[in-house]
Design a protein around this motif. Sequence first.
Motif, PDB file in Angstrom:
ATOM      1  N   ARG A  89     -27.982 -27.410  -8.620  1.00  0.00           N
ATOM      2  CA  ARG A  89     -29.410 -27.080  -8.702  1.00  0.00           C
ATOM      3  C   ARG A  89     -30.196 -27.841  -7.635  1.00  0.00           C
ATOM      4  NH1 ARG A  89     -27.967 -22.855 -11.758  1.00  0.00           N
ATOM      5  NH2 ARG A  89     -27.518 -23.376 -13.921  1.00  0.00           N
ATOM      6  N   LYS A  90     -29.925 -29.137  -7.508  1.00  0.00           N
ATOM      7  CA  LYS A  90     -30.678 -29.958  -6.561  1.00  0.00           C
ATOM      8  C   LYS A  90     -30.369 -29.588  -5.107  1.00  0.00           C
ATOM      9  CE  LYS A  90     -31.191 -34.345  -7.299  1.00  0.00           C
ATOM     10  NZ  LYS A  90     -30.887 -35.757  -7.586  1.00  0.00           N
ATOM     11  N   THR A  91     -29.150 -29.113  -4.849  1.00  0.00           N
ATOM     12  CA  THR A  91     -28.810 -28.700  -3.483  1.00  0.00           C
ATOM     13  C   THR A  91     -29.677 -27.525  -3.044  1.00  0.00           C
ATOM     14  OG1 THR A  91     -26.528 -29.469  -3.681  1.00  0.00           O
ATOM     15  CG2 THR A  91     -26.988 -27.812  -1.996  1.00  0.00           C
ATOM     16  N   TRP A  92     -29.794 -26.530  -3.916  1.00  0.00           N
ATOM     17  CA  TRP A  92     -30.626 -25.372  -3.578  1.00  0.00           C
ATOM     18  C   TRP A  92     -32.094 -25.756  -3.520  1.00  0.00           C
ATOM     19  CZ3 TRP A  92     -29.282 -21.061  -1.373  1.00  0.00           C
ATOM     20  CH2 TRP A  92     -27.948 -20.646  -1.455  1.00  0.00           C
ATOM     21  N   HIS A  93     -32.482 -26.714  -4.336  1.00  0.00           N
ATOM     22  CA  HIS A  93     -33.860 -27.205  -4.282  1.00  0.00           C
ATOM     23  C   HIS A  93     -34.134 -27.856  -2.933  1.00  0.00           C
ATOM     24  CE1 HIS A  93     -37.397 -29.691  -5.152  1.00  0.00           C
ATOM     25  NE2 HIS A  93     -37.612 -28.941  -6.218  1.00  0.00           N
ATOM     26  N   LEU A  94     -33.191 -28.638  -2.433  1.00  0.00           N
ATOM     27  CA  LEU A  94     -33.345 -29.306  -1.144  1.00  0.00           C
ATOM     28  C   LEU A  94     -33.397 -28.295   0.005  1.00  0.00           C
ATOM     29  CD1 LEU A  94     -33.452 -31.917   0.505  1.00  0.00           C
ATOM     30  CD2 LEU A  94     -30.949 -31.948   0.487  1.00  0.00           C
ATOM     31  N   TRP A 137     -39.088 -20.798  -0.968  1.00  0.00           N
ATOM     32  CA  TRP A 137     -39.873 -20.858  -2.207  1.00  0.00           C
ATOM     33  C   TRP A 137     -39.029 -20.413  -3.391  1.00  0.00           C
ATOM     34  CZ3 TRP A 137     -42.083 -18.927  -6.522  1.00  0.00           C
ATOM     35  CH2 TRP A 137     -43.286 -19.498  -6.962  1.00  0.00           C
ATOM     36  N   ALA A 138     -38.273 -19.326  -3.208  1.00  0.00           N
ATOM     37  CA  ALA A 138     -37.406 -18.827  -4.282  1.00  0.00           C
ATOM     38  C   ALA A 138     -36.320 -19.842  -4.627  1.00  0.00           C
ATOM     39  CB  ALA A 138     -36.780 -17.497  -3.863  1.00  0.00           C
ATOM     40  N   SER A 139     -35.764 -20.514  -3.616  1.00  0.00           N
ATOM     41  CA  SER A 139     -34.726 -21.516  -3.869  1.00  0.00           C
ATOM     42  C   SER A 139     -35.251 -22.658  -4.721  1.00  0.00           C
ATOM     43  CB  SER A 139     -34.196 -22.069  -2.535  1.00  0.00           C
ATOM     44  OG  SER A 139     -33.619 -21.056  -1.754  1.00  0.00           O
ATOM     45  N   VAL A 140     -36.446 -23.122  -4.402  1.00  0.00           N
ATOM     46  CA  VAL A 140     -37.043 -24.209  -5.177  1.00  0.00           C
ATOM     47  C   VAL A 140     -37.362 -23.740  -6.588  1.00  0.00           C
ATOM     48  CG1 VAL A 140     -39.043 -25.740  -5.355  1.00  0.00           C
ATOM     49  CG2 VAL A 140     -37.961 -25.381  -3.138  1.00  0.00           C
ATOM     50  N   GLN A 141     -37.949 -22.554  -6.717  1.00  0.00           N
ATOM     51  CA  GLN A 141     -38.358 -22.071  -8.035  1.00  0.00           C
ATOM     52  C   GLN A 141     -37.168 -21.874  -8.973  1.00  0.00           C
ATOM     53  OE1 GLN A 141     -39.323 -17.964  -8.516  1.00  0.00           O
ATOM     54  NE2 GLN A 141     -40.981 -18.357  -9.955  1.00  0.00           N
ATOM     55  N   VAL A 142     -36.140 -21.161  -8.512  1.00  0.00           N
ATOM     56  CA  VAL A 142     -35.004 -20.851  -9.375  1.00  0.00           C
ATOM     57  C   VAL A 142     -34.251 -22.122  -9.761  1.00  0.00           C
ATOM     58  CG1 VAL A 142     -32.779 -19.673  -9.468  1.00  0.00           C
ATOM     59  CG2 VAL A 142     -34.760 -18.512  -8.507  1.00  0.00           C
ATOM     60  N   SER A 143     -34.004 -22.990  -8.800  1.00  0.00           N
ATOM     61  CA  SER A 143     -33.271 -24.219  -9.097  1.00  0.00           C
ATOM     62  C   SER A 143     -34.062 -25.123 -10.033  1.00  0.00           C
ATOM     63  CB  SER A 143     -32.934 -24.968  -7.801  1.00  0.00           C
ATOM     64  OG  SER A 143     -34.108 -25.272  -7.067  1.00  0.00           O
ATOM     65  N   HIS A 144     -35.375 -25.159  -9.864  1.00  0.00           N
ATOM     66  CA  HIS A 144     -36.210 -26.017 -10.710  1.00  0.00           C
ATOM     67  C   HIS A 144     -36.273 -25.485 -12.140  1.00  0.00           C
ATOM     68  CE1 HIS A 144     -40.049 -27.993 -12.028  1.00  0.00           C
ATOM     69  NE2 HIS A 144     -39.483 -29.004 -11.399  1.00  0.00           N
ATOM     70  N   LEU A 145     -36.467 -24.188 -12.297  1.00  0.00           N
ATOM     71  CA  LEU A 145     -36.521 -23.609 -13.635  1.00  0.00           C
ATOM     72  C   LEU A 145     -35.177 -23.699 -14.349  1.00  0.00           C
ATOM     73  CD1 LEU A 145     -38.717 -20.389 -13.218  1.00  0.00           C
ATOM     74  CD2 LEU A 145     -39.192 -22.344 -14.695  1.00  0.00           C
ATOM     75  N   ASP A 375     -28.182 -21.908 -25.081  1.00  0.00           N
ATOM     76  CA  ASP A 375     -27.162 -22.829 -24.573  1.00  0.00           C
ATOM     77  C   ASP A 375     -26.360 -22.258 -23.417  1.00  0.00           C
ATOM     78  OD1 ASP A 375     -27.596 -24.997 -26.384  1.00  0.00           O
ATOM     79  OD2 ASP A 375     -26.679 -23.781 -27.957  1.00  0.00           O
ATOM     80  N   HIS A 376     -26.699 -21.048 -22.984  1.00  0.00           N
ATOM     81  CA  HIS A 376     -25.929 -20.394 -21.917  1.00  0.00           C
ATOM     82  C   HIS A 376     -26.458 -20.831 -20.553  1.00  0.00           C
ATOM     83  CE1 HIS A 376     -24.082 -17.767 -24.952  1.00  0.00           C
ATOM     84  NE2 HIS A 376     -25.295 -17.735 -25.477  1.00  0.00           N
ATOM     85  N   THR A 377     -26.439 -22.115 -20.308  1.00  0.00           N
ATOM     86  CA  THR A 377     -27.017 -22.664 -19.083  1.00  0.00           C
ATOM     87  C   THR A 377     -26.241 -22.255 -17.837  1.00  0.00           C
ATOM     88  OG1 THR A 377     -25.749 -24.718 -19.346  1.00  0.00           O
ATOM     89  CG2 THR A 377     -27.927 -24.627 -20.344  1.00  0.00           C
ATOM     90  N   LYS A 378     -24.998 -21.830 -18.018  1.00  0.00           N
ATOM     91  CA  LYS A 378     -24.182 -21.411 -16.871  1.00  0.00           C
ATOM     92  C   LYS A 378     -24.823 -20.227 -16.150  1.00  0.00           C
ATOM     93  CE  LYS A 378     -19.493 -19.931 -15.661  1.00  0.00           C
ATOM     94  NZ  LYS A 378     -18.148 -19.611 -16.184  1.00  0.00           N
ATOM     95  N   HIS A 379     -25.584 -19.419 -16.891  1.00  0.00           N
ATOM     96  CA  HIS A 379     -26.250 -18.249 -16.308  1.00  0.00           C
ATOM     97  C   HIS A 379     -27.761 -18.437 -16.225  1.00  0.00           C
ATOM     98  CE1 HIS A 379     -22.475 -16.042 -16.546  1.00  0.00           C
ATOM     99  NE2 HIS A 379     -22.371 -16.413 -17.805  1.00  0.00           N
ATOM    100  N   GLY A 380     -28.214 -19.685 -16.368  1.00  0.00           N
ATOM    101  CA  GLY A 380     -29.643 -19.936 -16.389  1.00  0.00           C
ATOM    102  C   GLY A 380     -30.343 -19.520 -15.111  1.00  0.00           C
ATOM    103  N   ALA A 381     -29.786 -19.893 -13.957  1.00  0.00           N
ATOM    104  CA  ALA A 381     -30.421 -19.563 -12.676  1.00  0.00           C
ATOM    105  C   ALA A 381     -30.451 -18.057 -12.449  1.00  0.00           C
ATOM    106  CB  ALA A 381     -29.686 -20.265 -11.528  1.00  0.00           C
ATOM    107  N   PHE A 382     -29.394 -17.362 -12.870  1.00  0.00           N
ATOM    108  CA  PHE A 382     -29.351 -15.914 -12.698  1.00  0.00           C
ATOM    109  C   PHE A 382     -30.434 -15.245 -13.540  1.00  0.00           C
ATOM    110  CE2 PHE A 382     -27.720 -11.750 -14.154  1.00  0.00           C
ATOM    111  CZ  PHE A 382     -27.706 -11.090 -12.933  1.00  0.00           C
TER     112      PHE A 382
END
Length: 475
Positions: A89-94, A137-145, A375-382
Amino acid sequence: MDSMVANPEKKLSHRVLISYGFGHILNDLTASMWFSYLLIFFHYVLNFTSSFSGILLLIGQIADGIATPIIGILSDKGAGHWLCRYGHRKTWHLIGTLCVISSFPFIFSPCFGFRDVSNERKICYYSIFIIIFQFGWASVQVSHLSLVPDLTPSQSERTNLLTIRYSCTVLANIVTHLFTWLMFLRNGKSEAVVGSADGQKFQTIALFAAGVGFVCSLIFHLGIEEKTGETLLEKNDNFKDINKKKVLSQLTLYHSMAVYMMTQLFVNQSQVFIPLYLEEYLHIEAQRLPVLPLIMYISSSLTSVLTKSLNNNCGRRPAYFTGALLAILACVPIYFGQDAFYKAYMIYIVVILFGCASSIVSVTSLGITADLIGDHTKHGAFVYGMMSFGDKISNGVAVMIIQYLKHYNTASSYYRDILLGMCGGSAVVGLIFVIFLPSNFELFKKERQLSGKNNVMMVYCLENETNKAKPETSS
């Protein structure tokens, strides 16, 4: 055993909560300028037609909409990639942060080396920076959420994170409009409209937003420690079998997408068209132009303090109903008001109601999405990427159509009617979708049951199995 599973009600530290809030401020500062001043900058400063201005905003929204689900898929898959050892998550945020700060200032600046070319070539010039900006902007938003369900399985703690996130969003908008007001206040004039002489002011505001946002992103990366590797729930076979096709086959996903899309239409369209409504219909002075959105975000910030309690104590439906009702009430004086009393006093009540409504429906819709993921965090970003896809495309198409139709509607009440139809209508439709949400709308409820034990949460069953295995291990 993963601590997140072992103690689902564990409270997050203040360091994590505060650092998480800082993680989206760069996006919030730039989005505030994007929605509130992009059309004004291109139309009144660069003298683009309303259609050309709408095309540029549409290009950005389409780029963002396409990027979000793709980034969501890559972010969810990134746990094992060498590039994401820093944290997927943090990599895509960066990556997103670097794209935003390197492109955004060029959007609110004149074309370097292309000042005397046609508007069509200028559109190509600005489109390059807009696409880079929207990808970042999308990279920061998706990774942050997508960090929200990763950081905690507790609904209450997730609401805490989303409330802090929205409070920082409001704070960023306040800072943007306050700084804009100060920039226009310096010249001591009281022009009725913004003009081409104000280009330098917008460039300075854009540089300010990028600089402050970068510092806030740095605080986020220093304060958040992302857990690497799979959680116990993700290692379970029932969860491994869940793929993107199964996610896309869930009707609750599209129901929640509709709620999120209507919410963002209300919030973003009000950001875009309230300044144009003030400029063209009410003929508000340039110095007052940033003040009214500033008041709107201050009221939104104050309301966000109550939004957490409203969601936790009353539930999602009553909370969203409250926000939608405030939005509808705000539209009533807009329809009737145009006289001097309205411009001097009532307009402040209108923007306060818009701010309160935006705070409540935004936090609640994000909470609905977090509940959907469970609890399905594996698909959270998607999932967040899919939500954002519908949001960005619908907002971009709406603005493009509205700006295109402006050519054929020269009535001074055009943007007033847009606020009534788009913002009021979006609030009503969003409320209808929320009313008909299922009582338990989490994705893959069946996968949360172990064979022979119906309606038992898997997280607690796995915890019991692990606790029973501990004495055998120690012996």
